[in-house]
Design an enzyme around this catalytic site. Structure first.
Site, mmCIF file in Angstrom:
data_model
loop_
_atom_site.group_PDB
_atom_site.id
_atom_site.type_symbol
_atom_site.label_atom_id
_atom_site.label_comp_id
_atom_site.label_asym_id
_atom_site.label_seq_id
_atom_site.Cartn_x
_atom_site.Cartn_y
_atom_site.Cartn_z
ATOM 1 N N LEU A 126 11.035 -3.092 -4.613
ATOM 2 C CA LEU A 126 11.343 -2.761 -5.874
ATOM 3 C C LEU A 126 10.576 -1.260 -6.064
ATOM 4 C CD1 LEU A 126 9.871 -4.729 -8.899
ATOM 5 C CD2 LEU A 126 9.504 -2.192 -8.802
ATOM 6 N N HIS A 230 -2.165 0.922 -3.479
ATOM 7 C CA HIS A 230 -1.682 2.370 -3.903
ATOM 8 C C HIS A 230 -1.743 2.515 -5.315
ATOM 9 C CE1 HIS A 230 0.627 6.193 -3.753
ATOM 10 N NE2 HIS A 230 0.529 6.047 -2.604
#
Length: 339
Positions: A126, A230
């Site tokens: 994605l 992240h």
């Protein structure tokens, strides 16, 4: 309108640019022409294939802006991981070291190399361009996959997973990998990440420590990032958590990012979805509401966000949206509220 459709061979340049823009840690899109073109071919073959149970199929979609024709994002699904090549994770568990005589009781965390998700379906790849972020585009690019999987459930496993990108800096340095590199590998994180992306995973089995690793023996920096995503991945993780995905202790073997899982039938967008025959009209009433809508096709699959009027007797859709979604009057759609 932004629509989701299967990737085509002539989308290669757009996919290559997305691979470049995605940066380090985005293992599923290596910047490699041969691999990217093979990824497109594999996806096209998967959509064409007659399937009764999940196998080695890999479905790759793109988001296209119908006003400009620009491809602004991509999203994918792997039908069943680990069938051709081993699919590795670390499992984070606990053991107790105790002695009643010495009055010592210590709980210690372990990382154990495993292949526990073999056969699970994976949502992956994605990425949305900065220019397209904002509004509902990110939600559409993530959530439409659940409706597609529900509509074609025979193609997918009941267990669905997503590997979330772990912590690394702009140079591609991962605190977790730096510890592994020092003790077991002579290879930096970007190189290991790239080799995995192009399918060269033999080095994992050859060099990765075979026995459980005591977390307390890792560097403080490595310990701090186990199970941490992240910064740019946090919105994607929140979306999945809202759908019912949970981390059950599995983390990536390179950057220690968490892997989350859910049962397909229990995913919120699937649970709330409906399948209905659509009536197409020139104008909708003011009661129309935004939904994520997909047609029920494979090769000619289309998905998007569109306004629907939903009542007990009929589901109505505006003609312009129906055309963008490849729908005619009397066709079936699957739709879900935007949560």
């Amino acid at each position: 309108m932004k629509i989701i459709r299967p990737i085509r061979a002539n989308d290669y340049q757009d996919l290559h640019q997305i691979a470049v823009d995605s940066g380090h840690g985005f293992t599923s899109l290596p910047v490699n022409e041969t691999l990217l073109r093979n990824r497109i071919k594999s996806s096209e073959a998967s959509f064409d294939k007659t399937v009764s149970q999940p196998g080695d199929e890999s479905y790759l979609f793109v988001m296209e802006d119908t006003e400009t024709g620009e491809v602004v994002g991509t999203s994918g699904i792997v039908a069943a991981v680990g069938l051709d090549e081993a699919f590795y994770h670390y499992y984070l568990s606990k053991v107790v070291h105790s002695s009643r005589e010495l009055d010592v009781y210590n709980t210690v965390e372990l990382l154990t190399l495993c292949n526990d998700y073999t056969g699970a379906s994976e949502i992956c790849t994605l990425f949305l361009k900065d220019s397209a972020r904002g509004g509902l585009s990110g939600r559409l690019l993530s959530k439409f996959r659940f409706l597609f999987m529900a509509e074609h459930a025979e193609r997918f496993s009941e267990t669905v997973i997503a590997e979330m990108r772990g912590v690394s800096n702009e140079s591609g340095e991962s605190p977790f990998w730096q510890w592994l590199e020092t003790h077991f590998f002579s290879m930096d994180f970007p190189t290991a990440d790239y080799l995995t992306g192009i399918g060269q995973k033999v080095f994992i089995a050859e060099l990765m420590p075979k026995y459980p690793i005591y977390v307390s023996l890792l560097s403080p920096e490595a310990q701090e990032v186990i199970g941490v995503v992240h910064e740019k991945t946090k919105p994607a993780l929140r979306l999945l958590e809202n759908e019912g995905f949970k981390c059950t202790g599995y983390v990536d073997i390179f950057d220690a990012g968490p892997t989350v899982e859910a049962s397909l039938s229990h995913i919120e967008s699937v649970r709330l979805s409906q399948r209905a025959k659509v009536t197409i009209v020139d104008e909708l009433s003011e009661s129309a509401t935004d939904y994520i809508v997909i047609n029920t096709e494979l090769v000619n699959f289309r998905g998007g966000i569109a306004k629907l009027c939903v009542d007990q007797d009929a589901v109505t859709l505006k003609r312009t949206d129906a055309q963008a979604l490849g729908l005619s009057g009397g066709d079936y759609i699957r739709f879900s509220p935007i949560i």
